[in-house]
Design a protein around this motif. Sequence first.
Motif, short mmCIF file in Angstrom:
data_model
loop_
_atom_site.label_atom_id
_atom_site.label_comp_id
_atom_site.label_asym_id
_atom_site.label_seq_id
_atom_site.Cartn_x
_atom_site.Cartn_y
_atom_site.Cartn_z
N ARG A 134 0.83 -1.20 0.00
CA ARG A 134 0.00 0.00 0.00
C ARG A 134 0.87 1.26 0.00
O ARG A 134 0.57 2.25 -0.67
CB ARG A 134 -0.92 -0.03 1.23
N ARG A 226 -15.15 13.02 2.07
CA ARG A 226 -13.79 12.55 2.37
C ARG A 226 -13.06 12.09 1.12
O ARG A 226 -11.88 12.34 0.93
CB ARG A 226 -13.84 11.39 3.38
N LYS A 236 -3.06 5.99 1.39
CA LYS A 236 -2.82 6.56 2.72
C LYS A 236 -1.93 7.79 2.58
O LYS A 236 -0.72 7.74 2.75
CB LYS A 236 -2.21 5.52 3.65
N TYR A 241 -6.65 13.73 5.29
CA TYR A 241 -7.16 13.75 6.66
C TYR A 241 -7.56 15.13 7.17
O TYR A 241 -8.60 15.27 7.82
CB TYR A 241 -6.17 13.05 7.61
N GLU A 276 -16.94 5.24 4.68
CA GLU A 276 -16.12 4.85 5.83
C GLU A 276 -16.60 5.58 7.08
O GLU A 276 -17.34 6.56 7.00
CB GLU A 276 -14.65 5.20 5.58
N ALA A 279 -11.69 7.32 10.27
CA ALA A 279 -10.61 6.75 9.47
C ALA A 279 -10.61 5.23 9.64
O ALA A 279 -9.58 4.60 9.86
CB ALA A 279 -9.27 7.36 9.88
N MET A 280 -11.82 4.67 9.55
CA MET A 280 -11.98 3.21 9.68
C MET A 280 -12.87 2.70 8.56
O MET A 280 -13.78 3.40 8.11
CB MET A 280 -12.64 2.85 11.01
N ASN A 281 -12.66 1.46 8.17
CA ASN A 281 -13.60 0.81 7.25
C ASN A 281 -14.84 0.41 8.04
O ASN A 281 -14.80 0.21 9.26
CB ASN A 281 -12.93 -0.40 6.60
N LEU A 305 -10.49 3.31 1.67
CA LEU A 305 -9.10 2.95 1.91
C LEU A 305 -9.03 1.42 2.03
O LEU A 305 -9.76 0.85 2.85
CB LEU A 305 -8.64 3.63 3.21
N GLY A 307 -8.16 -1.17 3.69
CA GLY A 307 -7.58 -1.48 5.00
C GLY A 307 -7.20 -2.94 5.10
O GLY A 307 -7.86 -3.81 4.56
N LEU A 308 -6.11 -3.20 5.83
CA LEU A 308 -5.76 -4.61 5.95
C LEU A 308 -6.54 -5.28 7.07
O LEU A 308 -6.71 -6.50 7.04
CB LEU A 308 -4.25 -4.84 5.99
N THR A 309 -7.11 -4.50 7.98
CA THR A 309 -8.04 -5.08 8.96
C THR A 309 -9.32 -5.50 8.22
O THR A 309 -9.87 -6.58 8.47
CB THR A 309 -8.35 -4.09 10.08
N ARG A 310 -9.79 -4.62 7.32
CA ARG A 310 -10.95 -4.94 6.48
C ARG A 310 -10.72 -6.25 5.72
O ARG A 310 -11.55 -7.15 5.74
CB ARG A 310 -11.18 -3.79 5.49
N VAL A 362 -13.46 -0.83 11.52
CA VAL A 362 -12.24 -1.62 11.69
C VAL A 362 -11.02 -0.85 11.18
O VAL A 362 -11.11 -0.11 10.21
CB VAL A 362 -12.32 -3.01 11.00
N THR A 364 -6.30 -0.68 12.00
CA THR A 364 -5.16 -1.18 12.78
C THR A 364 -5.19 -0.68 14.22
O THR A 364 -4.96 -1.45 15.15
CB THR A 364 -3.85 -0.75 12.09
C1 LIG Z 1 -5.68 3.44 7.78
C2 LIG Z 1 -7.11 3.61 7.43
C3 LIG Z 1 -8.03 2.57 7.52
C4 LIG Z 1 -7.68 1.24 8.13
O1 LIG Z 1 -6.68 0.55 7.44
P1 LIG Z 1 -5.89 -0.61 8.20
O2 LIG Z 1 -4.91 -1.09 7.18
O3 LIG Z 1 -6.87 -1.63 8.57
O4 LIG Z 1 -5.25 0.02 9.38
C5 LIG Z 1 -9.32 2.78 7.09
N1 LIG Z 1 -9.71 3.97 6.59
C6 LIG Z 1 -8.86 5.01 6.50
C7 LIG Z 1 -9.34 6.29 5.92
C8 LIG Z 1 -7.53 4.86 6.92
O5 LIG Z 1 -6.68 5.89 6.85
#
Ligand SMILES: *Cc1c(COP(=O)(O)O)cnc(C)c1O
Length: 424
Positions: A134, A226, A236, A241, A276, A279-281, A305, A307-310, A362, A364
Amino acid sequence: MAVAGPSANGNRVVNGVNGIAKGADPEATNFFNGEVLAGLNASKVTITKAKSLKPIPAVEDLVFGNTMTDHMLVATFHPEHGWSAPEVKPYGPLELDPASSCFQYCPNVFEGMKAYLDPQGEPRLFRPELNMERMRRSVERVALPPFDTAELLKLIKLMVTLEKRWIPAKQGCALYIRPTVIGTRPALGVSASDHALLYIILSPMGPYFRTGPKPISLLGVHDAVRAWPGGTGGYKLGLNYAPGFQPQREAAKKGYMQVLWLFKEGNGLEGLKVTEAGAMNFFVVVSRDDGGMDVITPPLDGTILPGLTRDSCLSLLRAHSPASPSLPALASTPLHAHERTLTLADLVRYSNEGRLLEAFGVGTAVVVVSVGRIGYEEQGQGLRDITLREHEGGHGPVAKALWERIVEVQEGRQEWEGWSVKCV
Ligand SMILES: *Cc1c(COP(=O)(O)O)cnc(C)c1O
């Protein structure tokens, strides 16, 4: 892709394109504007240790992102020399030219990762190749000088190993890692930065919620946006932001903790796409007539975004079956994961039908956080709330099962698909 050809001195030259030569000599793997330059090379790192080490606060006293470890790592890119030898040195201020492009045009990229202690007391990372990939894409998106992210990962592992005493030895705690690249071209011309500074800083984290998982409230917002199709929300980048801070403050004034970012594509609630949360999915869990559950998150259409948690949640949900449960706590429940468009009208309808079982964010930093209430404004009708049912302990069953599973893999207490990676 880059077009490579032999130059007079036998070095490969890429015409006007920046890139990395895969598998080539690490001494000369960086192409920049047609030149062959030094690539980022972890084996060249120099280490200057801090003379005195800081006291480490108790985990209960840690506020996310406020405390930094003893050291940082820096490397610089110069258009004539390429990447410098990486330097580990005591944590401290940077000195930058005030005209640096990072302050003006924001070619700034970052990643968010965590290091955990496994039961043997050794540090682990969680799916770090995904962060590296990423970051490579983010760097490319703002035309910063590229580097081999496999070398960056070696440097991250080195820093985590060096700062191991800072990794809290407590379940649910971790050492947060913030690799950053900023453009440092010392000139005001509006163009891509041909100078860069790469650094890694680390910050110990206590449990995200001190008093256990507490559901958050979200306010649906669509007059501020956003991310939009063709924009940069899928990368990222620092520039994504700051424009969210003012809407976030407005939401807080109305009594909501975070913004649920909606994207308006048409009229009414049907036309408001959920993207979103802060700043989370964002995920919702909806009951089905057959006793199973649909777990839905919006697709990666450029406004989300990746996300790797997603991605980890989707993988675990897709691998789950009552016969072979990847989420043992939900062994008897068939789960159906979907990446599909979710509108505000869908949320209202699921809620009215009594089928909206859970909503959660979700990422990190928090891993999983449940949502208790979603506010939205319907034209001429003022502010209304979708209220989610309360669950004992804060999380609903799906959020809880995902949180438990991901954290135990991160902390090396359970293996899953090689997701947890040792640092040495
Ligand atoms: C970092 C971020 C996430 C989560 O991504 P992870 O890789 O799961 O930490 C989700 N949305 C936004 C806007 C982010 O910046």
